[in-house]
Design an enzyme around this catalytic site. Sequence first.
Site, PDB file in Angstrom:
ATOM      1  N   LYS A  91       0.847  -1.202   0.000  1.00 46.80           N
ATOM      2  CA  LYS A  91       0.000   0.000   0.000  1.00 46.80           C
ATOM      3  C   LYS A  91       0.880   1.250   0.000  1.00 46.80           C
ATOM      4  CE  LYS A  91      -4.093  -1.925   2.143  1.00 46.80           C
ATOM      5  NZ  LYS A  91      -3.727  -3.291   1.743  1.00 46.80           N
ATOM      6  N   ASP A 125      -1.656  -1.991  -4.155  1.00 48.66           N
ATOM      7  CA  ASP A 125      -3.079  -2.011  -3.784  1.00 48.66           C
ATOM      8  C   ASP A 125      -3.673  -0.618  -3.999  1.00 48.66           C
ATOM      9  OD1 ASP A 125      -2.909  -4.642  -2.917  1.00 48.66           O
ATOM     10  OD2 ASP A 125      -2.854  -4.150  -0.787  1.00 48.66           O
ATOM     11  N   GLN A 154     -10.831  -0.016  -8.763  1.00 50.39           N
ATOM     12  CA  GLN A 154     -12.052  -0.374  -8.018  1.00 50.39           C
ATOM     13  C   GLN A 154     -13.297  -0.009  -8.838  1.00 50.39           C
ATOM     14  OE1 GLN A 154     -10.560   2.512  -5.483  1.00 50.39           O
ATOM     15  NE2 GLN A 154     -10.139   1.180  -3.729  1.00 50.39           N
ATOM     16  N   ARG A 175      -5.334  -5.574 -11.028  1.00 49.32           N
ATOM     17  CA  ARG A 175      -6.327  -6.315 -10.238  1.00 49.32           C
ATOM     18  C   ARG A 175      -7.606  -5.485 -10.332  1.00 49.32           C
ATOM     19  NH1 ARG A 175      -4.870  -6.034  -4.408  1.00 49.32           N
ATOM     20  NH2 ARG A 175      -3.440  -7.738  -4.850  1.00 49.32           N
ATOM     21  N   LYS A 178     -14.286  -4.699  -6.521  1.00 49.37           N
ATOM     22  CA  LYS A 178     -15.394  -3.745  -6.320  1.00 49.37           C
ATOM     23  C   LYS A 178     -14.931  -2.492  -5.575  1.00 49.37           C
ATOM     24  CE  LYS A 178     -19.157  -7.113  -6.146  1.00 49.37           C
ATOM     25  NZ  LYS A 178     -20.313  -7.626  -5.394  1.00 49.37           N
ATOM     26  N   HIS A 218     -15.427 -12.470  -4.760  1.00 49.96           N
ATOM     27  CA  HIS A 218     -16.019 -13.707  -4.244  1.00 49.96           C
ATOM     28  C   HIS A 218     -17.485 -13.769  -4.631  1.00 49.96           C
ATOM     29  CE1 HIS A 218     -13.187 -11.754  -1.455  1.00 49.96           C
ATOM     30  NE2 HIS A 218     -12.555 -12.900  -1.560  1.00 49.96           N
ATOM     31  N   ARG A 279     -11.983  -3.816   8.189  1.00 46.32           N
ATOM     32  CA  ARG A 279     -12.561  -3.760   6.833  1.00 46.32           C
ATOM     33  C   ARG A 279     -13.158  -5.112   6.443  1.00 46.32           C
ATOM     34  NH1 ARG A 279      -8.045  -0.489   5.560  1.00 46.32           N
ATOM     35  NH2 ARG A 279      -6.915  -2.168   4.535  1.00 46.32           N
ATOM     36  N   ARG A 280     -12.435  -6.201   6.762  1.00 48.37           N
ATOM     37  CA  ARG A 280     -12.924  -7.537   6.394  1.00 48.37           C
ATOM     38  C   ARG A 280     -14.197  -7.883   7.164  1.00 48.37           C
ATOM     39  NH1 ARG A 280      -9.434  -6.986   3.037  1.00 48.37           N
ATOM     40  NH2 ARG A 280     -11.335  -6.311   2.076  1.00 48.37           N
TER      41      ARG A 280
HETATM   42  C1  LIG Z   1      -7.389 -10.455  -3.807  1.00 54.17           C
HETATM   43  C2  LIG Z   1      -8.168  -9.238  -3.436  1.00 54.17           C
HETATM   44  C3  LIG Z   1      -7.507  -8.030  -3.303  1.00 54.17           C
HETATM   45  C4  LIG Z   1      -8.224  -6.866  -2.996  1.00 54.17           C
HETATM   46  N1  LIG Z   1      -7.569  -5.659  -3.013  1.00 54.17           N
HETATM   47  C5  LIG Z   1      -8.291  -4.528  -2.823  1.00 54.17           C
HETATM   48  C6  LIG Z   1      -7.690  -3.244  -2.971  1.00 54.17           C
HETATM   49  O1  LIG Z   1      -6.496  -3.097  -3.296  1.00 54.17           O
HETATM   50  N2  LIG Z   1      -8.467  -2.153  -2.726  1.00 54.17           N
HETATM   51  C7  LIG Z   1      -9.800  -2.248  -2.390  1.00 54.17           C
HETATM   52  O2  LIG Z   1     -10.460  -1.221  -2.212  1.00 54.17           O
HETATM   53  N3  LIG Z   1     -10.372  -3.461  -2.238  1.00 54.17           N
HETATM   54  C8  LIG Z   1      -9.662  -4.594  -2.444  1.00 54.17           C
HETATM   55  N4  LIG Z   1     -10.283  -5.811  -2.326  1.00 54.17           N
HETATM   56  C9  LIG Z   1     -11.641  -5.902  -1.695  1.00 54.17           C
HETATM   57  C10 LIG Z   1     -12.733  -5.779  -2.717  1.00 54.17           C
HETATM   58  O3  LIG Z   1     -12.771  -4.458  -3.206  1.00 54.17           O
HETATM   59  C11 LIG Z   1     -14.099  -6.116  -2.083  1.00 54.17           C
HETATM   60  O4  LIG Z   1     -14.356  -5.274  -1.039  1.00 54.17           O
HETATM   61  C12 LIG Z   1     -14.197  -7.535  -1.575  1.00 54.17           C
HETATM   62  O5  LIG Z   1     -13.568  -8.419  -2.433  1.00 54.17           O
HETATM   63  C13 LIG Z   1     -15.672  -7.945  -1.448  1.00 54.17           C
HETATM   64  O6  LIG Z   1     -16.304  -7.825  -2.689  1.00 54.17           O
HETATM   65  P1  LIG Z   1     -16.782  -9.068  -3.559  1.00 54.17           P
HETATM   66  O7  LIG Z   1     -16.487  -8.772  -4.998  1.00 54.17           O
HETATM   67  O8  LIG Z   1     -16.205 -10.304  -3.043  1.00 54.17           O
HETATM   68  O9  LIG Z   1     -18.348  -9.007  -3.486  1.00 54.17           O
HETATM   69  P2  LIG Z   1     -19.344  -8.998  -2.226  1.00 54.17           P
HETATM   70  O10 LIG Z   1     -20.690  -8.840  -2.833  1.00 54.17           O
HETATM   71  O11 LIG Z   1     -18.908  -8.020  -1.206  1.00 54.17           O
HETATM   72  O12 LIG Z   1     -19.163 -10.443  -1.622  1.00 54.17           O
HETATM   73  C14 LIG Z   1     -19.619 -11.587  -2.307  1.00 54.17           C
HETATM   74  C15 LIG Z   1     -19.747 -12.699  -1.295  1.00 54.17           C
HETATM   75  O13 LIG Z   1     -18.455 -13.022  -0.801  1.00 54.17           O
HETATM   76  C16 LIG Z   1     -18.489 -13.323   0.568  1.00 54.17           C
HETATM   77  N5  LIG Z   1     -17.631 -12.383   1.309  1.00 54.17           N
HETATM   78  C17 LIG Z   1     -17.106 -11.217   0.849  1.00 54.17           C
HETATM   79  N6  LIG Z   1     -16.322 -10.652   1.782  1.00 54.17           N
HETATM   80  C18 LIG Z   1     -16.360 -11.472   2.862  1.00 54.17           C
HETATM   81  C19 LIG Z   1     -15.751 -11.441   4.138  1.00 54.17           C
HETATM   82  N7  LIG Z   1     -14.919 -10.459   4.513  1.00 54.17           N
HETATM   83  N8  LIG Z   1     -15.996 -12.454   4.996  1.00 54.17           N
HETATM   84  C20 LIG Z   1     -16.795 -13.477   4.638  1.00 54.17           C
HETATM   85  N9  LIG Z   1     -17.405 -13.560   3.443  1.00 54.17           N
HETATM   86  C21 LIG Z   1     -17.196 -12.574   2.559  1.00 54.17           C
HETATM   87  C22 LIG Z   1     -19.922 -13.242   0.997  1.00 54.17           C
HETATM   88  O14 LIG Z   1     -20.516 -14.500   0.878  1.00 54.17           O
HETATM   89  C23 LIG Z   1     -20.536 -12.320  -0.039  1.00 54.17           C
HETATM   90  O15 LIG Z   1     -21.892 -12.534  -0.172  1.00 54.17           O
HETATM   91  C24 LIG Z   1      -9.611  -6.959  -2.712  1.00 54.17           C
HETATM   92  C25 LIG Z   1     -10.266  -8.178  -2.844  1.00 54.17           C
HETATM   93  C26 LIG Z   1      -9.579  -9.301  -3.226  1.00 54.17           C
HETATM   94  C27 LIG Z   1     -10.335 -10.584  -3.411  1.00 54.17           C
END
Ligand SMILES: Cc1cc2nc3c(=O)[nH]c(=O)nc-3n(C[C@H](O)[C@H](O)[C@H](O)COP(=O)(O)OP(=O)(O)OC[C@H]3O[C@@H](n4cnc5c(N)ncnc54)[C@H](O)[C@@H]3O)c2cc1C
Length: 298
Positions: A91, A125, A154, A175, A178, A218, A279-280
């Site tokens: 970061k 990131d 994003q 990468r 969302k 995911h 955040r997670r």
């Molecule tokens: C490898 C990777 C790197 C990333 N790097 C960045 C970055 O540099 N900057 C940034 O702003 N964001 C980053 N993100 C986060 C990303 O922006 C999303 O906030 C995050 O991935 C959740 O969005 P989603 O697409 O999975 O969809 P969502 O609709 O949020 O999630 C889909 C489903 O995934 C599951 N899920 C998602 N998150 C969780 C959790 N924490 N615990 C349990 N279950 C969960 C749930 O079942 C949910 O219904 C990254 C994500 C990934 C996978």
Amino acid sequence: MSLLNKLVVLTLPFVPKPIVHYFSKRYIAGPHVEDAVRVIRELNSKGIMATVDILGEEIKDKSEAEAAAAGYCDLLKIINEQKLDANVSLKLTHMGLKLDKDFCYQNIRDIIETAAKYNNFVRIDMEDHTTTSDTIEIFLRLKKDYENVGTVIQAYMRRTQKDLNELIKHKANLRYCKGIYNEPREVAYKDMAIINENFKYGLEKLLHNKCYVGIATHDEKLVWHALKVIDELGLKREEYEFQMLLGVDEQLRDIIVNDGHRLRVYVPFGEQWYAYSVRRLKENPNMAGYVFKAVFGL
Ligand SMILES: Cc1cc2nc3c(=O)[nH]c(=O)nc-3n(C[C@H](O)[C@H](O)[C@H](O)COP(=O)(O)OP(=O)(O)OC[C@H]3O[C@@H](n4cnc5c(N)ncnc54)[C@H](O)[C@@H]3O)c2cc1C
């Protein structure tokens, strides 16, 4: 998000750190580099790649950034020595962006030099909107001299399609996710349906233009859409990868890998676990359930 979950999320800042730690353990390899190595080995044994993040952000002192940069160079050496299938993610605010932009640039340049020596790769990131322009600017500056660097875009940002149009001209390695920060409506879409459509639109654009994408989600609907575009374009396995976070939906992870696609898991480690963990936890749909189970011993 359910009302109960919203309530739990709102009260998170008041939850004692040991409790936050208890709930967030699944998202973090542990405090030490040995923990990250152990987790990467487990992933590699299942045919899954990793990207390793040394936890830390918004540092207040240049010496912290220098220590973090040295930590990344050591990490790259360990990855090389131990023949791990992993690259690194960092970061900008951990590298001193908010203190001095040139100092931050130089720290990252040193890490990328080290990575190049080991034939490895560094991903920058994306943090909140106050860093977006600087991140893209620093990335493009580095890209002039190095091929082994990528960044993140994003889909929730209103500027995203314009940024993608520019980055595509440079054949950027991106990468695409969302977005996780709580942004004001002026800069980011708040409606999940729009964010999902913007994700799909941007992903199609990137893949059609032969950019290498880490498809970071995911969300199974978006995974399906990505698979559809990959199939339509007849992309080879090496031309894209999926990415997921440590501790999230391992079943979906296995489904994607068993279907023959490359997948990389984001493996954070270190002592500075708090901001990342919060955040997670905020995006975990089962958060309220976990807390209630713990509190009432269910
Ligand atoms: C490898 C990777 C790197 C990333 N790097 C960045 C970055 O540099 N900057 C940034 O702003 N964001 C980053 N993100 C986060 C990303 O922006 C999303 O906030 C995050 O991935 C959740 O969005 P989603 O697409 O999975 O969809 P969502 O609709 O949020 O999630 C889909 C489903 O995934 C599951 N899920 C998602 N998150 C969780 C959790 N924490 N615990 C349990 N279950 C969960 C749930 O079942 C949910 O219904 C990254 C994500 C990934 C996978």
